[in-house]
Design a protein around this motif. Structure first.
Motif, PDB file in Angstrom:
ATOM      1  N   VAL A  62       0.664  -1.356   0.000  1.00 51.01           N
ATOM      2  CA  VAL A  62       0.036  -0.012   0.068  1.00 51.01           C
ATOM      3  C   VAL A  62       0.732   0.968  -0.043  1.00 51.01           C
ATOM      4  CG1 VAL A  62      -1.780   1.300   1.180  1.00 51.01           C
ATOM      5  CG2 VAL A  62      -1.719  -1.423   1.432  1.00 51.01           C
ATOM      6  N   TYR A  63       0.861   2.276  -1.065  1.00 48.92           N
ATOM      7  CA  TYR A  63       1.607   3.157  -1.264  1.00 48.92           C
ATOM      8  C   TYR A  63       1.156   4.485  -1.746  1.00 48.92           C
ATOM      9  CZ  TYR A  63       2.272   1.407  -6.005  1.00 48.92           C
ATOM     10  OH  TYR A  63       2.001   0.855  -7.256  1.00 48.92           O
ATOM     11  N   ASP A  64       1.924   5.360  -1.768  1.00 46.61           N
ATOM     12  CA  ASP A  64       1.683   6.881  -2.393  1.00 46.61           C
ATOM     13  C   ASP A  64       2.388   6.948  -3.656  1.00 46.61           C
ATOM     14  OD1 ASP A  64       4.223   8.963  -1.694  1.00 46.61           O
ATOM     15  OD2 ASP A  64       4.045   7.029  -0.630  1.00 46.61           O
ATOM     16  N   PRO A  65       2.025   7.821  -4.524  1.00 46.18           N
ATOM     17  CA  PRO A  65       2.649   7.859  -5.593  1.00 46.18           C
ATOM     18  C   PRO A  65       4.029   8.218  -5.742  1.00 46.18           C
ATOM     19  CG  PRO A  65       0.632   9.265  -6.048  1.00 46.18           C
ATOM     20  CD  PRO A  65       1.019   8.753  -4.402  1.00 46.18           C
ATOM     21  N   ALA A  66       4.653   8.842  -4.799  1.00 44.49           N
ATOM     22  CA  ALA A  66       6.066   9.311  -4.385  1.00 44.49           C
ATOM     23  C   ALA A  66       7.172   7.691  -4.357  1.00 44.49           C
ATOM     24  CB  ALA A  66       6.295  10.120  -3.448  1.00 44.49           C
ATOM     25  N   SER A  67       6.271   6.761  -3.797  1.00 42.06           N
ATOM     26  CA  SER A  67       6.976   5.443  -3.443  1.00 42.06           C
ATOM     27  C   SER A  67       6.934   4.638  -4.567  1.00 42.06           C
ATOM     28  CB  SER A  67       6.291   4.949  -2.356  1.00 42.06           C
ATOM     29  OG  SER A  67       6.191   5.491  -1.359  1.00 42.06           O
ATOM     30  N   GLN A  68       6.882   5.021  -6.100  1.00 38.98           N
ATOM     31  CA  GLN A  68       6.554   4.173  -7.137  1.00 38.98           C
ATOM     32  C   GLN A  68       7.935   3.566  -7.381  1.00 38.98           C
ATOM     33  OE1 GLN A  68       3.527   3.059  -8.796  1.00 38.98           O
ATOM     34  NE2 GLN A  68       5.019   1.285  -9.265  1.00 38.98           N
ATOM     35  N   PRO A  69       9.145   4.242  -7.297  1.00 41.24           N
ATOM     36  CA  PRO A  69      10.320   3.734  -7.613  1.00 41.24           C
ATOM     37  C   PRO A  69      10.704   2.600  -6.580  1.00 41.24           C
ATOM     38  CG  PRO A  69      10.596   6.073  -7.819  1.00 41.24           C
ATOM     39  CD  PRO A  69       9.269   5.728  -7.158  1.00 41.24           C
ATOM     40  N   ALA A  70      10.532   2.807  -5.446  1.00 40.03           N
ATOM     41  CA  ALA A  70      10.790   1.812  -4.590  1.00 40.03           C
ATOM     42  C   ALA A  70      10.129   0.383  -4.717  1.00 40.03           C
ATOM     43  CB  ALA A  70      10.413   2.153  -2.897  1.00 40.03           C
ATOM     44  N   VAL A  71       8.538   0.806  -4.958  1.00 43.37           N
ATOM     45  CA  VAL A  71       7.751  -0.528  -5.361  1.00 43.37           C
ATOM     46  C   VAL A  71       8.257  -1.201  -6.545  1.00 43.37           C
ATOM     47  CG1 VAL A  71       5.452  -1.024  -6.038  1.00 43.37           C
ATOM     48  CG2 VAL A  71       5.936   0.528  -4.180  1.00 43.37           C
ATOM     49  N   ASP A  72       8.692  -0.395  -7.671  1.00 43.16           N
ATOM     50  CA  ASP A  72       9.181  -1.061  -8.698  1.00 43.16           C
ATOM     51  C   ASP A  72      10.322  -2.085  -8.510  1.00 43.16           C
ATOM     52  OD1 ASP A  72       7.321   0.140 -10.328  1.00 43.16           O
ATOM     53  OD2 ASP A  72       8.561   1.634 -11.095  1.00 43.16           O
ATOM     54  N   LEU A  73      11.408  -1.771  -7.776  1.00 39.09           N
ATOM     55  CA  LEU A  73      12.460  -2.166  -7.450  1.00 39.09           C
ATOM     56  C   LEU A  73      12.002  -3.727  -6.493  1.00 39.09           C
ATOM     57  CD1 LEU A  73      15.029   0.597  -6.297  1.00 39.09           C
ATOM     58  CD2 LEU A  73      15.211  -1.155  -8.309  1.00 39.09           C
ATOM     59  N   PHE A  74      11.048  -3.486  -5.687  1.00 38.21           N
ATOM     60  CA  PHE A  74      10.849  -4.619  -4.988  1.00 38.21           C
ATOM     61  C   PHE A  74       9.936  -5.517  -5.694  1.00 38.21           C
ATOM     62  CE2 PHE A  74       7.364  -7.080  -2.554  1.00 38.21           C
ATOM     63  CZ  PHE A  74       8.095  -7.201  -1.167  1.00 38.21           C
ATOM     64  N   ARG A  75       8.968  -4.822  -6.748  1.00 37.93           N
ATOM     65  CA  ARG A  75       8.476  -6.047  -7.730  1.00 37.93           C
ATOM     66  C   ARG A  75       9.363  -6.830  -8.601  1.00 37.93           C
ATOM     67  NH1 ARG A  75       2.865  -5.345  -7.845  1.00 37.93           N
ATOM     68  NH2 ARG A  75       2.885  -7.086  -9.197  1.00 37.93           N
TER      69      ARG A  75
END
Length: 605
Positions: free
Chosen positions: A272-285
């Protein structure tokens, strides 16, 4: 994690939430939610729904190591030069077992866990520090960045637990997992500052994480990412194990489609995340794909972060950072919508029920993502979006607001923080006031005053009065106390404390101590000693021995206080007592540790 109010359609949102005090009811989510459900790599490029072991999307998002969607690598990212090593399940499990005993704040095991965390961090070479804010202690393990020391990559979870519950999933998994990530990154020389955080008092309403987030904002720090680990250990591969509230498929149709395709099976991690966290989420995925770790994304748009309809997504420590404009990600196994032993309500939350291989994959993917963010300039670092101000600062002094604004405690969607807002009135102390759209701080009180109903009888509509803002008891009048908004001791953070509001105190044993229609109740925290105090509140109705709301200041009838059981059982109303007012039936008068020596206690069960 605290229990949430489960409300039909709104409860659909809570499939994907963590914990923290329930913040209110809300309506259905907007149809514009960005929700991707796949394990195909970057969250913003799912292209369809695939699941671990399903090669229907095997060619999507091939990672830098050349993974082609076939057999997953044994350790995501280990083959990438400079990436962290492999997470070790045995090390994680050893710490998990040591942590998973009841550990409410102030308990013996709570202190034991804090010492374990400190020892592990020191052994891995991190600079260890504490944030003691009076009623709780946050722990930090830090490695300062060589090029961008004021840009932080934060990893952690809360280490406190609920009374009488081992809390293996909630949240020993996160503590042990964060310590294993700390080991994986121990030899890295980061260009940005790497910070491991173990928050206290999450179960009491995100208290510890709010202290830290405010401190970072005050110090002008920038945050690259916050990885909030919130229950990362429970899976159940039985069909039907993943509960789906009524209306879930209408609120999140892509997630509903995922569950319809693969069945309501609880085998995925949720982000669950905000738009600014997308780079971190992409790396996790990217790492999750290599690990065969199913993941569901819930990407909230900026205007959703403070919307009442999404309040249940702010029940864990990431919300403290959202509230100040910082990015934040919550990683969760969906709590009580999968784990029937959540908070020990359906049985003990113990280590033997958890999926340690699943947790190890989450640990590995988080380490990989954090590692990828530690290079200066690799992604944006975000300053706090909400100005922190000094509620007693003179015009032009440090912490004062720009001309034409006032410093007060104002709503930010997840609570209230001190910030500058335009004044909308000039009513004086003790005058009846009104709030714009019922938002704290947006009122018609003059600068230096706050519009509140504390100390007044219940009424419909609710009546509020302007009360003085304060930093210490000396700012208040006779018979008043400076009640902090759960903040900290003067001088313990940079430049100024955040302050509170002057409220009338009272003696619960004195007849007529409070105005008609109110009672003397234990509540709040005073600025001068950081202890609970007694103040006039609306009259409660719950009688002695009956269940009560621990977060309500006045749920109990006069002469009672809401307390946990002598052995950590659920909260009930207990008769108050002291040396001159003994308990009935020969019961013992127990000290109230939250109020300090000399304060009234409460009778044993």
């Amino acid at each position: 994690m605290t229990m949430l109010t489960q409300i039909a359609l709104v409860a659909a949102v809570t499939l994907l939430v963590g914990c923290g005090k329930d913040e209110g009811k809300g309506g259905a989510a907007a149809a514009t939610d960005t929700v991707s459900v796949s394990d195909t790599g970057a969250g913003g490029d799912s292209g369809g729904e695939t699941r671990a072991g399903d090669d229907s999307g095997a060619d999507a998002n091939v990672d830098a190591s050349g993974a082609d969607g076939g057999a997953p690598s044994a350790c995501a990212g280990a083959e990438v030069p400079g990436a962290p090593g492999c997470a070790e399940e045995a090390r994680y499990l050893k710490d998990l077992k040591a942590i998973a005993l009841p550990r409410p704040p102030g308990s013996e095991h709570h202190a034991v866990v804090r010492k374990l965390i400190e020892d592990r961090l020191k052994a891995h070479g991190y600079d260890v520090s504490h944030q003691d804010y009076g009623k709780g202690i946050n722990l930090f393990g830090q490695r300062t960045g060589s090029k961008a020391p004021d840009e932080l990559v934060i990893i952690g979870g809360h280490y406190d637990g609920t009374f009488g519950c081992p809390g293996a999933d909630d949240n020993a998994t996160a503590v042990a997992g964060s310590l294993e990530i700390a080991r994986l990154l121990a030899d890295h020389k980061p260009e940005r500052t790497l910070m491991f955080v173990f928050w206290d008092e999450e179960e009491r309403g995100l208290i510890g994480s709010r202290r830290q987030a405010m401190a970072l904002a005050t110090a002008g720090k920038k945050v690259v990412a916050v990885f909030d680990l919130e229950m990362i250990g429970y899976t159940n591969k039985t069909k039907g194990s993943q509960q789906v509230p009524t209306g879930f498929d209408l609120v999140f149709p892509e997630v509903g489609s995922y569950l319809a395709q693969f069945g309501p099976v609880g085998d995925f991690i949720t982000l669950v995340y905000d738009p600014a966290s997308q780079p971190a989420v992409d790396l996790f995925r990217k790492a999750a794909k290599a690990l065969d770790l199913p993941a569901i994304n819930v990407n909230l748009e900026s205007f959703h972060l403070t919307a009442s309809a999404f309040s249940d997504l702010r029940r864990s420590d990431h919300a403290s950072f959202w509230s100040l404009g910082y990015p934040g990600i919550m990683l969760s196994d969906t709590a009580n919508f999968r784990n029937t032993h959540y908070h020990c309500t359906g049985g003990e939350d113990t280590v033997d029920r958890l999926d340690h291989a699943f947790s190890t994959k989450v640990i590995q993917a988080t380490a990989f993502a954090a590692h990828g963010l530690l290079a200066a300039g690799s992604s944006k670092a975000h300053p706090a979006g909400t100005p922190i101000c000094n509620v007693k600062a003179a015009a032009g002094a440090a912490g004062s607001c720009p001309k034409g604004e006032k410093c007060t405690f104002a709503s930010d969607g997840a609570g209230i923080v001190p910030k500058c807002v335009p004044p909308v009135g000039a009513k004086g102390a003790s005058e009846i006031c009104t709030r714009t759209d019922n938002k704290a701080g947006f009122d018609d009180c003059a600068p230096g005053l706050f519009c509140t109903a504390h100390g007044l009888p219940s009424a419909t509509p609710l009546v509020r009065k302007c009360r003085p803002l304060c930093l210490a008891g000396s700012d208040c009048g006779k018979g008043e106390v400076c009640s902090l908004f759960g903040l900290h001791k003067v001088g313990s953070w940079p430049d100024w404390p955040f302050g509170g509001v002057c409220l009338p105190s009272c003696d619960p044993f004195t007849q007529g101590a409070c105005p008609e229609g109110t009672q003397c109740s234990r509540a709040m925290v005073g600025a001068d000693d950081l202890k609970s105090f007694w103040m006039c509140t609306a009259v409660g109705s719950v009688q002695t021995g009956e269940p009560c709301d621990a977060f309500s200041f006045a749920s109990c009838a006069p002469g009672n206080v809401c307390e946990f059981g002598d052995k950590g059982e659920k909260t009930t109303c207990r008769a108050i007592c002291d040396s001159a007012h003994l308990c009935a039936g020969g019961k013992a008068c127990l000290p109230d540790v939250s109020a300090g020596s000399g304060a009234p206690g409460y009778c044993s069960q």
